[in-house]
Design a protein around this motif. Structure first.
Motif, PDB file in Angstrom:
ATOM      1  N   MET A 191      51.139 -70.800  -0.047  1.00 18.65           N
ATOM      2  CA  MET A 191      52.197 -69.879   0.375  1.00 18.65           C
ATOM      3  C   MET A 191      52.608 -70.163   1.816  1.00 18.65           C
ATOM      4  N   ASP A 192      51.635 -70.384   2.670  1.00 19.01           N
ATOM      5  CA  ASP A 192      51.937 -70.684   4.068  1.00 19.01           C
ATOM      6  C   ASP A 192      52.652 -72.026   4.195  1.00 19.01           C
ATOM      7  N   LEU A 193      52.314 -72.959   3.311  1.00 16.03           N
ATOM      8  CA  LEU A 193      52.963 -74.274   3.302  1.00 16.03           C
ATOM      9  C   LEU A 193      54.467 -74.125   3.095  1.00 16.03           C
ATOM     10  N   VAL A 194      54.834 -73.273   2.138  1.00 16.82           N
ATOM     11  CA  VAL A 194      56.248 -73.027   1.849  1.00 16.82           C
ATOM     12  C   VAL A 194      56.910 -72.248   2.986  1.00 16.82           C
ATOM     13  N   MET A 195      56.201 -71.287   3.539  1.00 21.62           N
ATOM     14  CA  MET A 195      56.759 -70.509   4.648  1.00 21.62           C
ATOM     15  C   MET A 195      57.014 -71.389   5.869  1.00 21.62           C
ATOM     16  N   ASP A 196      56.188 -72.425   6.026  1.00 21.35           N
ATOM     17  CA  ASP A 196      56.348 -73.348   7.158  1.00 21.35           C
ATOM     18  C   ASP A 196      57.411 -74.412   6.897  1.00 21.35           C
ATOM     19  N   GLY A 197      57.945 -74.472   5.673  1.00 23.22           N
ATOM     20  CA  GLY A 197      59.001 -75.424   5.353  1.00 23.22           C
ATOM     21  C   GLY A 197      58.526 -76.800   4.938  1.00 23.22           C
ATOM     22  N   ALA A 198      57.204 -76.954   4.690  1.00 23.95           N
ATOM     23  CA  ALA A 198      56.679 -78.256   4.272  1.00 23.95           C
ATOM     24  C   ALA A 198      56.977 -78.551   2.802  1.00 23.95           C
ATOM     25  N   ALA A 199      57.336 -77.523   2.035  1.00 25.82           N
ATOM     26  CA  ALA A 199      57.772 -77.658   0.645  1.00 25.82           C
ATOM     27  C   ALA A 199      58.715 -76.507   0.355  1.00 25.82           C
ATOM     28  N   ASP A 200      59.505 -76.657  -0.698  1.00 20.53           N
ATOM     29  CA  ASP A 200      60.486 -75.617  -1.033  1.00 20.53           C
ATOM     30  C   ASP A 200      59.968 -74.614  -2.052  1.00 20.53           C
ATOM     31  N   MET A 201      59.073 -75.057  -2.935  1.00 19.27           N
ATOM     32  CA  MET A 201      58.549 -74.180  -3.980  1.00 19.27           C
ATOM     33  C   MET A 201      57.067 -74.461  -4.196  1.00 19.27           C
ATOM     34  N   THR A 202      56.350 -73.465  -4.698  1.00 22.99           N
ATOM     35  CA  THR A 202      54.943 -73.653  -5.014  1.00 22.99           C
ATOM     36  C   THR A 202      54.479 -72.586  -6.001  1.00 22.99           C
ATOM     37  N   ILE A 203      53.246 -72.739  -6.458  1.00 29.76           N
ATOM     38  CA  ILE A 203      52.572 -71.725  -7.278  1.00 29.76           C
ATOM     39  C   ILE A 203      51.329 -71.280  -6.519  1.00 29.76           C
ATOM     40  N   ILE A 204      51.044 -69.992  -6.535  1.00 32.05           N
ATOM     41  CA  ILE A 204      49.809 -69.500  -5.931  1.00 32.05           C
ATOM     42  C   ILE A 204      49.023 -68.672  -6.944  1.00 32.05           C
ATOM     43  N   PHE A 205      47.708 -68.750  -6.817  1.00 30.21           N
ATOM     44  CA  PHE A 205      46.807 -67.855  -7.547  1.00 30.21           C
ATOM     45  C   PHE A 205      46.379 -66.791  -6.544  1.00 30.21           C
ATOM     46  N   HIS A 206      46.713 -65.543  -6.816  1.00 27.78           N
ATOM     47  CA  HIS A 206      46.504 -64.484  -5.838  1.00 27.78           C
ATOM     48  C   HIS A 206      45.041 -64.283  -5.449  1.00 27.78           C
ATOM     49  N   GLY A 207      44.131 -64.557  -6.389  1.00 21.54           N
ATOM     50  CA  GLY A 207      42.717 -64.334  -6.125  1.00 21.54           C
ATOM     51  C   GLY A 207      42.115 -65.248  -5.074  1.00 21.54           C
ATOM     52  N   TYR A 208      42.822 -66.329  -4.725  1.00 21.66           N
ATOM     53  CA  TYR A 208      42.307 -67.251  -3.708  1.00 21.66           C
ATOM     54  C   TYR A 208      42.371 -66.674  -2.295  1.00 21.66           C
ATOM     55  N   GLN A 209      43.097 -65.579  -2.126  1.00 23.42           N
ATOM     56  CA  GLN A 209      43.258 -65.008  -0.787  1.00 23.42           C
ATOM     57  C   GLN A 209      42.892 -63.520  -0.790  1.00 23.42           C
ATOM     58  N   PRO A 210      41.600 -63.225  -0.831  1.00 23.12           N
ATOM     59  CA  PRO A 210      41.150 -61.821  -0.864  1.00 23.12           C
ATOM     60  C   PRO A 210      41.687 -61.040   0.330  1.00 23.12           C
ATOM     61  N   GLY A 211      42.176 -59.858   0.062  1.00 22.41           N
ATOM     62  CA  GLY A 211      42.688 -59.012   1.126  1.00 22.41           C
ATOM     63  C   GLY A 211      44.173 -59.157   1.361  1.00 22.41           C
ATOM     64  N   ARG A 212      44.737 -60.295   1.017  1.00 15.78           N
ATOM     65  CA  ARG A 212      46.173 -60.512   1.220  1.00 15.78           C
ATOM     66  C   ARG A 212      46.977 -59.861   0.101  1.00 15.78           C
ATOM     67  N   PHE A 213      46.384 -59.818  -1.093  1.00 13.77           N
ATOM     68  CA  PHE A 213      47.074 -59.251  -2.252  1.00 13.77           C
ATOM     69  C   PHE A 213      46.196 -58.185  -2.907  1.00 13.77           C
ATOM     70  N   THR A 214      46.773 -57.025  -3.140  1.00 12.75           N
ATOM     71  CA  THR A 214      46.075 -55.929  -3.816  1.00 12.75           C
ATOM     72  C   THR A 214      46.804 -55.535  -5.088  1.00 12.75           C
ATOM     73  N   GLY A 215      48.109 -55.358  -4.994  1.00 11.43           N
ATOM     74  CA  GLY A 215      48.899 -54.938  -6.153  1.00 11.43           C
ATOM     75  C   GLY A 215      48.781 -55.896  -7.316  1.00 11.43           C
ATOM     76  N   THR A 216      48.609 -57.179  -7.023  1.00  7.19           N
ATOM     77  CA  THR A 216      48.537 -58.201  -8.067  1.00  7.19           C
ATOM     78  C   THR A 216      47.303 -58.063  -8.950  1.00  7.19           C
ATOM     79  N   LYS A 217      46.281 -57.339  -8.465  1.00  6.81           N
ATOM     80  CA  LYS A 217      45.064 -57.171  -9.256  1.00  6.81           C
ATOM     81  C   LYS A 217      45.293 -56.313 -10.493  1.00  6.81           C
ATOM     82  N   LEU A 218      46.361 -55.510 -10.467  1.00  8.78           N
ATOM     83  CA  LEU A 218      46.651 -54.655 -11.620  1.00  8.78           C
ATOM     84  C   LEU A 218      46.806 -55.481 -12.891  1.00  8.78           C
ATOM     85  N   ALA A 219      47.533 -56.593 -12.797  1.00  9.05           N
ATOM     86  CA  ALA A 219      47.804 -57.421 -13.975  1.00  9.05           C
ATOM     87  C   ALA A 219      46.575 -58.177 -14.447  1.00  9.05           C
ATOM     88  N   GLU A 220      45.530 -58.219 -13.631  1.00  9.14           N
ATOM     89  CA  GLU A 220      44.333 -58.980 -13.973  1.00  9.14           C
ATOM     90  C   GLU A 220      43.283 -58.156 -14.725  1.00  9.14           C
TER      91      GLU A 220
END
Length: 336
Positions: A75-104
């Motif tokens: 996600m930071d890679l895309v925010m920094d402009g090193a790529a235009d698109m990406t896929i992230i798995f939310h569980g790799y960044q504990p604390g950054r995502f909470t709402g996403t745990k609902l779907a899990e």
């Protein structure tokens, strides 16, 4: 002379049209961390790229690049402009995502397609307010199929899981693993094969697609399958907000109306279901053992799932989300 001028003018028009066409064509760079043959790269990105191309009449192309950064940095890679698109798995960044745990959470009916469509609808109504993808353009949300326990040891019951050194991806899989008595080991998905092969872990929590996508048939010959899964995994497909804002207005409109959101989420879920089936077939071909949880173990897992659900809903409520309403909607939508 007039004939020469006509030819020259015609050539100039053709050249000008060619240059204009070249100027209009846009190439978006995709950063992906999965192995080249994994379903994410073999099916999902091509599917999304085709949707983008069709929606923009071929004006937007994509280019896939692997290994630009480890999974948690995408996600930071895309925010920094090193790529235009990406896929992230939310569980790799504990604390950054909470709402996403609902779907899990465990216990939802329906396949990955149903869960992914439901996820997007619940996100729009309840989770978007958390703004957890701030700084990027959210193209789609998806969950993989039911997460199962794969082991290089013979596992037949829930009791066999107690104390098993298990790679857990984070998010709800970590909560479930702790409740089952698993000894959690954190490594990114691309490192799972060598972690199991070396004996650093005995098992891994992943969906059935991983038996093919991450070659688990070779290093984890046993599966203890829970109907509906022990959990699901939450993913987001992202675009650089800066890149999106730089696109022509008609391109932005086409992507918003024909690709982003529910259409992309549905397609991604369909691809997860497809690669799950491929992984299961690969297990059968390899002679692996898939043991369905007994009625007793299914009953024993229900209070564990309920406790994990209560924990996650508490986390969402603390963030100001109407957690019970969001959960009820997710459950109803996946069951449709």
């Amino acid at each position: 002379m007039k004939h020469f001028l006509k030819l020259t003018t015609a050539a100039a028009i053709v050249l000008g049209t060619s240059i204009s066409a070249m100027a209009e064509e846009i190439t978006l760079t995709i950063s992906s961390w999965a192995p080249p043959t994994h379903g994410i790269n073999a099916e999902m990105w091509p599917g999304l790229s085709e949707m983008i191309s069709q929606a923009t009449d071929g004006k937007v192309k994509t280019e896939l690049k692997l290994g630009l950064a480890p999974p948690p940095a995408q996600m930071d890679l895309v925010m920094d402009g090193a790529a235009d698109m990406t896929i992230i798995f939310h569980g790799y960044q504990p604390g950054r995502f909470t709402g996403t745990k609902l779907a899990e959470l465990p216990g939802f009916e329906g396949n990955a397609e149903a869960a992914s469509v439901a996820y997007w609808r619940v996100h729009e109504k309840f989770l978007a307010q958390l703004d957890e993808h701030k700084g990027v353009k959210l193209m789609g949300l998806t969950t993989h199929g039911p997460g199962q326990i794969h082991s290089n040891k013979d596992i037949k019951t829930l009791a066999d899981l107690d104390g098993l050194k298990t790679r857990l991806g984070g998010g709800v899989s970590g909560d479930v693993g702790a409740a089952l008595g698993l000894v959690g080991i954190r490594v990114p998905a691309p490192k799972v094969y060598e972690t199991l092969a070396s004996g650093a872990a005995d098992a891994v929590a992943m969906p059935m697609e991983s038996r093919k996508g991450f070659k688990l048939t070779e290093v984890a010959a046993n599966v203890l399958e829970m109907p509906g899964g022990y959990y699901r995994g939450s993913f987001a497909f992202l675009m650089s907000q800066e890149k999106f804002d730089s696109l022509p207005a008609d391109i932005q409109k086409a992507l918003e109306e024909k690709v982003f959101g529910e259409p992309a989420s549905r397609m991604l879920g369909q691809k997860w279901d497809m690669v799950d089936a491929i992984g299961r077939d690969a297990s059968v071909e390899a002679g692996n053992t898939i043991t369905m949880a007994s009625d007793a173990d299914i009953a024993a897992y229900k209070p564990i799932a309920a406790a994990v659900t209560e924990k996650v809903l508490g986390e969402l409520s603390a963030k100001g989300v109407d957690a019970q309403a969001a959960y009820d909607m997710m459950k109803a939508e996946t069951a449709k």
